[in-house]
Design a protein around this motif. Structure first.
Motif, short mmCIF file in Angstrom:
data_model
loop_
_atom_site.label_atom_id
_atom_site.label_comp_id
_atom_site.label_asym_id
_atom_site.label_seq_id
_atom_site.Cartn_x
_atom_site.Cartn_y
_atom_site.Cartn_z
N UNK A 93 29.13 32.89 38.96
CA UNK A 93 30.42 32.53 38.69
C UNK A 93 31.44 33.87 38.57
N UNK A 94 30.86 34.99 37.91
CA UNK A 94 31.63 36.11 37.68
C UNK A 94 32.12 36.86 38.83
N UNK A 95 31.66 36.45 39.95
CA UNK A 95 32.34 37.10 41.03
C UNK A 95 33.61 36.70 41.44
N UNK A 96 34.00 35.40 40.74
CA UNK A 96 35.35 34.82 41.04
C UNK A 96 36.52 36.20 40.70
N UNK A 97 36.02 36.86 39.73
CA UNK A 97 37.00 37.86 39.04
C UNK A 97 37.58 38.77 40.52
N UNK A 98 36.82 39.09 41.39
CA UNK A 98 37.20 39.97 42.71
C UNK A 98 37.65 39.05 43.72
N UNK A 99 37.61 37.76 43.69
CA UNK A 99 37.84 36.94 44.93
C UNK A 99 39.35 36.70 45.12
N UNK A 100 39.44 36.72 46.71
CA UNK A 100 40.87 36.58 46.97
C UNK A 100 41.33 34.95 46.87
N UNK A 101 42.75 35.18 46.56
CA UNK A 101 43.07 33.73 46.24
C UNK A 101 42.98 32.45 47.02
N UNK A 102 42.91 32.98 48.51
CA UNK A 102 42.66 31.69 49.44
C UNK A 102 41.50 31.48 49.43
N UNK A 103 40.49 32.18 48.93
CA UNK A 103 38.86 31.71 49.03
C UNK A 103 38.65 30.28 48.37
N UNK A 104 38.26 29.39 48.76
CA UNK A 104 37.44 28.26 48.51
C UNK A 104 35.98 28.17 49.02
N UNK A 140 40.12 33.49 35.00
CA UNK A 140 40.49 34.69 35.80
C UNK A 140 40.78 34.40 37.33
N UNK A 141 40.08 33.46 37.78
CA UNK A 141 40.27 32.86 39.25
C UNK A 141 41.36 32.03 39.35
N UNK A 142 41.85 31.30 38.09
CA UNK A 142 42.95 30.52 38.22
C UNK A 142 44.29 31.51 38.24
N UNK A 143 44.16 32.56 37.47
CA UNK A 143 45.25 33.43 37.39
C UNK A 143 45.64 34.37 38.75
N UNK A 144 44.24 34.53 39.23
CA UNK A 144 44.50 35.32 40.65
C UNK A 144 45.29 34.15 41.84
N UNK A 145 44.84 32.96 41.66
CA UNK A 145 45.57 32.00 42.62
C UNK A 145 47.00 31.78 42.24
N UNK A 146 47.40 31.90 40.88
CA UNK A 146 48.64 31.80 40.46
C UNK A 146 49.56 33.00 40.84
N UNK A 147 48.82 34.08 41.34
CA UNK A 147 49.67 35.27 41.46
C UNK A 147 49.43 36.34 40.68
N UNK A 148 48.81 36.21 39.71
CA UNK A 148 48.73 37.28 38.75
C UNK A 148 47.61 38.36 39.23
N UNK A 149 47.74 39.66 38.90
CA UNK A 149 46.63 40.70 39.48
C UNK A 149 46.28 41.64 38.23
N UNK A 150 45.21 42.26 38.27
CA UNK A 150 44.94 43.40 37.18
C UNK A 150 45.91 44.25 37.04
N UNK A 151 46.16 44.85 35.76
CA UNK A 151 47.39 45.67 35.51
C UNK A 151 47.24 47.02 36.24
N UNK A 152 48.22 47.47 36.86
CA UNK A 152 48.38 48.79 37.48
C UNK A 152 49.49 49.79 36.40
N UNK A 153 49.65 49.37 35.39
CA UNK A 153 50.71 50.14 34.24
C UNK A 153 50.46 51.60 34.17
N UNK A 154 48.98 51.68 34.03
CA UNK A 154 48.62 53.11 33.87
C UNK A 154 48.88 53.99 35.10
N UNK A 155 49.17 53.44 36.42
CA UNK A 155 49.35 54.41 37.47
C UNK A 155 50.72 54.16 38.05
#
Length: 226
Positions: A93-104, A140-155
């Motif tokens: 289940x942890x691999x969901x964190x890397x999964x593209x939003x369209x993948x079911x 995490x998977x739900x957030x990705x599907x909703x359009x959220x992404x990990x933060x890039x604020x430090x770059x």
């Protein structure tokens, strides 16, 4: 519920994020040619990437899980479950964190999904953080599907930020191809040799794509000596 953790408990191996990500991308490029519908395209994550002595990056493609599941099923202990087996091999289940939003579960494998996940692995190596590590994997998977992404604020002003953001596009068609990804990332380091091969393990059901970088490192050492 899966364990939440925002950063890795110990530093990632001392490997260049750019160099290592390039090697993974070259493995995906090779795999796209020989197996364009490879299941790993939809389930690529850090759990799929095997590192060996800083000289080899391998992608675990298939096999192993079914074999270990059958061993668990045939065990005399009927109360056993294979969740830990799956987690060890492909993250479960942890691999969901890397999964593209369209993948079911029934989504055909696509290189576009792999590019999304590859950018997340690259981000992970740059930050030493776990994607949405502050929440469980399902959230995490739900957030990705909703359009959220990990933060890039430090770059904020780094040229790599644009590449990562395009890889994270919600629409698969808007992501760069694997060839474009390699071309752009290569601008940040000397090109590596195309030493890519498909490797069969002793168990013919398990295959890896690996990229050997020892040649590049030896060439660099020779140049320094001159």
């Amino acid at each position: 519920m899966s364990e939440t953790r925002t950063v890795h408990p110990s530093p990632l191996p001392r490997l260049s994020p750019v160099k290592t990500t390039l090697l993974i991308a070259r493995g995906l490029e090779h795999l796209l040619e020989v197996e364009p519908d490879a299941p790993i395209f939809n389930r690529l994550s850090s759990y799929s990437v095997l590192l060996h002595n800083k000289e080899l990056v391998a992608l675990h493609l298939r096999g192993g899980i079914d074999k270990l599941r059958s061993e668990v099923d045939s065990s005399s202990d009927s109360s056993s479950d294979d969740s830990s087996v799956c987690t060890i091999i492909d993250g479960g289940e942890e691999s969901i964190r890397w999964r593209a939003p369209e993948v079911q579960s029934d989504t055909p494998p696509s290189i576009e999904a792999a590019i999304f996940s590859l950018a997340t692995i690259f981000w992970e190596m740059l930050t030493n953080e776990i994607p949405f590590g502050e929440v469980d994997a399902a959230t995490a998977g739900a957030r990705i599907q909703q359009g959220e992404r990990p933060s890039l604020d430090r770059f904020p002003a780094h040229p790599l930020t644009n590449l990562i953001q395009r890889c994270w596009s919600h629409e698969p068609s808007e992501r760069p191809s694997v060839q474009e990804f390699i071309f752009e990332l290569e601008q940040f380091r000397p090109p590596t040799p195309d030493v890519v091969s498909s490797v069969e393990s002793d168990d013919s059901s398990s295959t890896s794509i690996r990229v050997d970088i020892s040649t590049a490192e030896e060439d660099e050492e020779e140049e320094e000596e001159e």
